[in-house]
Design an enzyme around this catalytic site. Structure first.
Site: not given
Lengths: 246, 659
Positions: B44, B331, B457
């Site tokens: 990306l 997470r 993140r």
């Protein structure tokens, strides 16, 4: 389980190749097909022999890199499955498995089971895009797209570019791959502006790469790991006709 | 000592980026055409940077080790991409996305960078839609959103469980368009092995053509490393088999500092390890936590089938411990909670190292909604289940299929069994606000840099960062550097610096080939991975990390004595490729442990057992550790630490709470 493998070995693009027989033992049914290859390669390295070169990367069925022709079928016996997601529980103890590279004039063998699929990249660069430069876009919700069209475009866009369609086709035709991209963009309002030039350019490039013609056997759809529909081929044919009549 | 200047622009947070953009020096179009930029990596970040810079007029060379740029591992991202569009009218804003990201990262990221990320997030969605990315839509034709961990709004855009694939193919189509126009030259099956530095500036790379085995020299006025993260240092991770640290590591050895190497993300929902043969772990998208409830039995060693365990005998431990966020905690929190239950003996499955992710409850809920939509009155349980399963299939169909292929179990009927696995690395090359490393002219974008996610993140933020860096940041910031370089002509590649760098790369290859030992690269990689997972994984302590450092040194020594690579280097040699990458991981692994040892606090995904709150949450130590640890390479096994102080003007660091 114990297996006999007959695997295509070819040193490079210039030399001729042949099938070589290997034995592997104590393969667990939870292994993926590529993990079984890891076991074999570890054995080969241990013996000081060159391991079998094969393409693979994500090992979760999405990158499109793995590409084995297993017992005469692209990606092996399981429906809608890439080689990396094929698990050994689909085989039986004592089986003999023949593994070859994709075979097509447009996909020359690089080494062993690795082929050169850069023809696909060239087809995309001939027209498989919408010409929008970064920074030009308007607010995303200013382009409403009917859900059905969006869903159909998505279904076509699910193509992973692995080349199984070409490998499965007796004519080595790339129609399923090319039509999936043509369809995705033709179904969306954003793609309408370049609709004609896109299909004409992509088909021209496809032919120049040496892919064969489509004779509607649908082997591509049957072997596609993402189950891309041959409806896309029909749609591309309409797009092509329409562009030629304009 | 290198001075770390983050180059965050002055002024209020909200106007820093706007002000920066309108005041940076520009490069005029005719000068752009004579300037070359090298991009390593085509995911990306790399693909979006390549197409955007080429559109501006720069001559771009892009390198990837796979057979096509479309294979980059961004393709495997599943759940979605965040953007502060507020399409759901649920109170989202640039500020809220900024705030959630800084908090989610446990206050170890830069405010200026994160605010810019939140600011450009909305443009990314616009850009992708214009490219024809088929995001999920509602019946009215407008874009659909879902929730991800660590937030209380719905800001995640998605394309079933294949969002990364669709975004990457969008960026790839832009890249291929430029290839067709002749402004990008693509080098597939090439691996970068050296950075060329001339007069202190990055001026090119040495790359190995992986088919012929030949080394090539390539000049660039600037070099962008967009080569992804280093999670494969653990051997087993959700990364692709080829994902590696080599490009970043070569840059590090040439003077680029490495930021926060120990910050690793362990993703809570992955398919558990099933045996020694396992080559990689497979993620089950976080988006599943929208509709899946996580639980374990209340009784230890409960061997009943999950469907036979009654509701009151189940412990929905995330909902119990974190009522405000429930199954959608970040997470790091979810991973640790799973480990805690399994370590305490409540794990399920044959290995007892798994928890259930159960869709039964929400399948019925969706079934009821569907029944109402279709005017089905008094539906039976079976009918509700069937209708609900259709909805679940539309949202997550490919993930359920993947689970079934790998485990042989049907997740529509049985809850999934999941366990945490290494997924992402927040650490990476240290970069300033302009994404430049400490080597002038050498940039790092996407997961390869350290900049935006702090110590943890949030889900659906990696895609956002990769594309933000490539589409909307680097096209501006690179001008600030190249505008001063317009009189530099292309440097011929017979310059001494190119020859030296090539010689270096060649000697390294010769050295690897000449060991002629007895063990494969994978053998050493697995050993390294086990040390990293056991001692530098979800929980870390001083004793373990100290042991890990000496164990890694021993593995490294053995590697350089006993590695075997069959074949030659002048051909396609997959074992040689692997060996080079493992050699770099063996150096990086030690640095990660050094970094983890030094950071005595817990923060985000970095959990030091010595630093926890009474209820087992990560306890930060802002007085002593509110900084970025940026390591300078001195020699194998020797580094010097530099610190970049983190300054919080807007968000006040507090003990993170999701309760």
């Amino acid at each position: 389980m114990n297996l006999t493998l007959k695997i295509w070995r070819q040193k490079n693009a210039k030399e001729a190749g042949n099938l070589v027989t290997y034995q592997v033992k104590d393969i667990s049914e939870d292994m993926s097909f590529l993990e079984m290859f890891d076991v074999l390669n570890e054995q080969l390295v241990h013996k000081g022999e060159e391991p079998i070169a094969f393409d693979h990367d994500c090992r979760e069925g999405i990158c499109g890199m793995c590409s084995m022709f297993i017992n005469g079928r692209a990606h092996g016996p399981a429906q809608g499955t890439t080689t990396c997601q094929l698990h050994m529980r689909k085989f039986k103890d004592g089986d003999t498995i023949v593994v070859e590279p994709w075979r097509a004039r447009a996909f020359p063998v690089v080494k062993d089971l690795i082929v050169d699929r850069s023809a696909f990249d060239r087809v995309i660069s001939s027209g498989g895009f919408i010409s929008v430069n970064t920074g030009n876009a308007k607010d995303a919700n200013n382009i409403p797209v009917p859900k059905q069209d969006a869903d159909n475009a998505f279904a076509a866009a699910a193509c992973i570019g692995c080349g199984a369609c070409v490998a499965a086709c007796k004519n080595s035709s790339a129609m399923l791959f090319v039509s999936a991209k043509v369809s995705q963009l033709a179904l969306l309002p954003q793609g309408a502006i370049e609709r004609e030039s896109r299909v004409l350019n992509m088909v021209k490039q496809m032919d120049e790469e040496g892919f064969g013609n489509c004779t509607n056997t649908y082997a591509c759809e049957a072997e596609c790991p993402k189950e891309i529909s041959v409806e896309n081929i029909a749609r591309m044919n309409r797009e092509y006709l329409r562009a030629n009549l304009k | 000592m290198t001075k770390l200047d983050s180059k965050i622009p002055e002024g209020p947070l909200e106007t820093k980026w706007t002000h920066y953009k309108s005041t940076i020096p520009l490069v005029n179009p005719s000068n752009k055409r004579s300037m070359e930029v090298i991009i390593v990596g085509s995911g990306l970040a790399g693909a979006s940077a390549a197409s955007s810079l080429a559109e501006l007029g720069y001559q771009v060379k892009c390198f990837c080790f796979q057979d096509s740029p479309r294979r980059a591992h961004s393709i495997a991202a599943q759940g979605g991409i965040n953007a502060a569009k507020n399409y759901q009218n649920d109170g989202d804003s640039t500020f809220r996305l900024f705030y959630d990201t800084v908090k989610g990262g446990d206050y170890r990221s830069r405010e200026g960078n994160v605010y810019r990320l939140a600011e450009v997030s909305a443009n990314i969605i616009d850009q992708c839609v214009a490219q024809g990315v088929p995001f999920a839509r509602e019946y009215g034709g407008y874009l659909s959103n879902r929730s991800f961990g660590g937030t209380q709004v719905q800001r995640t855009f998605y394309a079933a469980g294949q969002t990364g694939q669709q975004l990457l193919l969008g960026a790839y189509s832009g890249l291929e368009r430029q290839v067709g126009l002749g402004t990008v030259k693509m080098y597939s099956r090439h691996e970068m092995l050296e950075i060329v530095v001339i007069d202190g500036k990055a001026r090119g790379i040495i790359a190995r053509d992986l088919i012929s085995g030949k080394l090539e020299r390539h000049f660039g006025h600037a070099v962008l490393l967009c080569s992804g993260g280093y999670g494969n240092v653990f051997y087993l991770s959700t990364n692709a088999m080829g994902s590696n640290v080599t490009a970043a590591w070569k840059a590090h050895r040439r003077g680029a500092l490495f930021g926060n190497p120990c910050f690793t993300q362990i993703h809570p929902t992955c398919i558990p390890v099933s045996g020694d043969h396992q080559s990689k772990l497979t993620l089950m998208s976080e988006s599943l936590r929208n509709d899946g409830r996580i639980w374990v039995p209340k009784k230890k060693d409960d061997s009943r089938k999950p469907v036979d365990i009654p509701e009151e005998e189940r412990d929905y431990y995330l909902e119990r411990r974190y009522p405000a966020f429930g199954n959608l905690v970040p997470r790091d929190v979810a991973s640790r909670a799973a480990k805690e239950r399994c370590d305490a003996g409540y794990g399920v499955g044959t290995s007892k190292m798994a928890v259930y992710l159960d869709f039964a409850f929400n399948t019925l809920r969706y079934g009821k909604v569907e029944a109402n939509k279709r005017s089905i009155h008094n539906p039976s349980q079976e009918e509700l289940k069937k209708l609900g399963q259709e909805v679940i299939k539309e949202k997550y169909g490919n993930l359920f299929e993947m689970y079934e292929k790998i485990t042989g179990e049907n997740p529509y009927e049985m809850p999934m069994r999941i366990y945490p696995a290494v997924h992402y690395t927040m650490g990476g090359l240290w970069v300033d606000y302009e994404l430049m490393t400490t080597v002038p002219g050498l940039y790092s974008l996407g997961e390869a840099n350290f900049s935006d996610h702090g110590a943890n993140r949030l889900g659906a933020s990696a895609l956002m960062q990769g594309l933000a860096d490539g589409y909307f940041v680097i096209p501006y910031t690179i001008g600030s550097y190249l505008s001063k370089d317009i009189s530099t002509k292309a440097i011929p590649t017979d310059h001494a610096a190119f020859m030296d760098a090539e010689k270096n790369a060649q000697e390294r290859l010769d050295k690897l080939m000449n060991i002629k030992g007895t063990k494969s690269a994978d053998h050493f990689h697995k050993k390294l991975g086990k040390v990293m997972w056991d001692k530098c994984g979800m929980a870390r302590n001083e004793k373990g990390l100290t042991e890990a450092i000496s164990e890694i040194r021993a593995i490294r020594e053995e590697f350089w004595k006993d590695l075997r690579i069959p074949g030659t280097q002048n051909e396609l040699n997959t074992e040689l490729e692997k060996a080079g990458r493992v050699a770099d991981f063996l150096e990086l692994g030690e640095l990660m442990c050094q970094d983890a040892l030094l950071r005595k606090e817990s923060c985000g995904g970095h959990f030091r057992e010595e630093s926890q709150t009474p209820d087992g949450e990560a306890k930060r130590d802002d007085d002593n550790f509110s900084y970025v640890a940026a390591w300078e390479f001195k020699d194998a096994g020797k580094w010097e630490l530099h610190k970049e102080e983190l300054i919080f003007d807007i968000v006040h660091p507090t003990q993170r709470s999701y309760k």
